[in-house]
Write a protein that holds these residues in place. Structure first.
Motif, PDB file in Angstrom:
ATOM      1  N   TYR A  14       2.874   8.291  -0.713  1.00  0.00           N
ATOM      2  CA  TYR A  14       2.240   6.966  -0.855  1.00  0.00           C
ATOM      3  C   TYR A  14       1.499   6.860  -2.193  1.00  0.00           C
ATOM      4  CZ  TYR A  14       2.403   6.419   4.325  1.00  0.00           C
ATOM      5  OH  TYR A  14       2.771   6.316   5.636  1.00  0.00           O
ATOM      6  N   LYS A  18       3.148   1.126  -5.612  1.00  0.00           N
ATOM      7  CA  LYS A  18       2.584  -0.226  -5.715  1.00  0.00           C
ATOM      8  C   LYS A  18       3.531  -1.213  -5.074  1.00  0.00           C
ATOM      9  CE  LYS A  18       0.048   0.559  -9.965  1.00  0.00           C
ATOM     10  NZ  LYS A  18      -0.281   0.060 -11.285  1.00  0.00           N
ATOM     11  N   ASP A  19       2.974  -2.272  -4.508  1.00  0.00           N
ATOM     12  CA  ASP A  19       3.807  -3.338  -3.968  1.00  0.00           C
ATOM     13  C   ASP A  19       4.590  -3.943  -5.131  1.00  0.00           C
ATOM     14  OD1 ASP A  19       4.292  -6.339  -3.461  1.00  0.00           O
ATOM     15  OD2 ASP A  19       3.833  -5.590  -1.458  1.00  0.00           O
ATOM     16  N   CYS A  26      -0.642   0.818  -3.120  1.00  0.00           N
ATOM     17  CA  CYS A  26      -0.393   0.808  -1.676  1.00  0.00           C
ATOM     18  C   CYS A  26      -1.474   1.475  -0.853  1.00  0.00           C
ATOM     19  CB  CYS A  26       0.935   1.500  -1.365  1.00  0.00           C
ATOM     20  SG  CYS A  26       2.356   0.562  -1.966  1.00  0.00           S
ATOM     21  N   CYS A  27      -1.960   2.614  -1.294  1.00  0.00           N
ATOM     22  CA  CYS A  27      -2.796   3.415  -0.405  1.00  0.00           C
ATOM     23  C   CYS A  27      -4.014   3.964  -1.114  1.00  0.00           C
ATOM     24  CB  CYS A  27      -1.972   4.563   0.162  1.00  0.00           C
ATOM     25  SG  CYS A  27      -2.812   5.504   1.432  1.00  0.00           S
ATOM     26  N   CYS A  32      -2.325   3.600   4.940  1.00  0.00           N
ATOM     27  CA  CYS A  32      -0.913   3.654   5.296  1.00  0.00           C
ATOM     28  C   CYS A  32      -0.671   4.562   6.496  1.00  0.00           C
ATOM     29  CB  CYS A  32      -0.098   4.192   4.127  1.00  0.00           C
ATOM     30  SG  CYS A  32      -0.205   3.196   2.624  1.00  0.00           S
ATOM     31  N   CYS A  72       1.233  -0.223   5.046  1.00  0.00           N
ATOM     32  CA  CYS A  72      -0.092  -0.073   4.470  1.00  0.00           C
ATOM     33  C   CYS A  72      -0.786  -1.425   4.636  1.00  0.00           C
ATOM     34  CB  CYS A  72      -0.016   0.286   2.991  1.00  0.00           C
ATOM     35  SG  CYS A  72       0.997   1.736   2.626  1.00  0.00           S
ATOM     36  N   ARG A  92      -0.119  -4.560   3.025  1.00  0.00           N
ATOM     37  CA  ARG A  92      -0.365  -4.284   1.606  1.00  0.00           C
ATOM     38  C   ARG A  92       0.914  -3.734   0.965  1.00  0.00           C
ATOM     39  NH1 ARG A  92      -5.650  -2.860  -0.728  1.00  0.00           N
ATOM     40  NH2 ARG A  92      -5.254  -2.036  -2.797  1.00  0.00           N
ATOM     41  N   CYS A  93       1.617  -2.846   1.683  1.00  0.00           N
ATOM     42  CA  CYS A  93       2.903  -2.298   1.268  1.00  0.00           C
ATOM     43  C   CYS A  93       3.713  -2.015   2.524  1.00  0.00           C
ATOM     44  CB  CYS A  93       2.744  -0.992   0.482  1.00  0.00           C
ATOM     45  SG  CYS A  93       2.099  -1.196  -1.191  1.00  0.00           S
TER      46      CYS A  93
END
Length: 105
Positions: A14, A18-19, A26-27, A32, A72, A92-93
């Protein structure tokens, strides 16, 4: 003597992700986690996260490195003037085990 947490090592991938759409990391260590396949339904153009009904388009889906779905979440609500408003618990992701889809492989 070193003590290693298997959970941390197992999900080390993780870090640095990034998204692909928002560009947000992401984390932050606890954001996550794996989610059961039963909580995800693939639809044309993306996935539905069934517990919330949230649609995650393929452009935001990344490849899972352990053949499980992972999600996430945002830990708090915030407003980003460029990206919009995000609520606590929003995705988030999102990682999916299917390598034929997704934006960041």
């Amino acid at each position: 003597m070193a003590i290693v947490s298997t959970g941390a090592v197992a999900h080390e991938w993780y870090a640095g992700k990034k998204d692909p759409v928002t560009g947000f990391t992401c984390c932050a260590g606890t954001d996550c986690a794996p989610i059961p396949d039963s909580e995800v339904k693939e639809m044309p153009g993306g996935y539905i996260y069934l517990p919330t009904g949230e649609f995650i388009p393929y452009l935001r889906v990344q490849h899972s490195q352990d053949r499980q779905f992972h999600r996430c979440i945002y830990q708090s609500e915030f407003l980003n003037l460029d990206q919009g408003s995000f609520g606590k618990g929003d995705t988030r992701c999102f990682f999916a085990p299917h390598s034929e889809i997704g934006a960041a492989f």
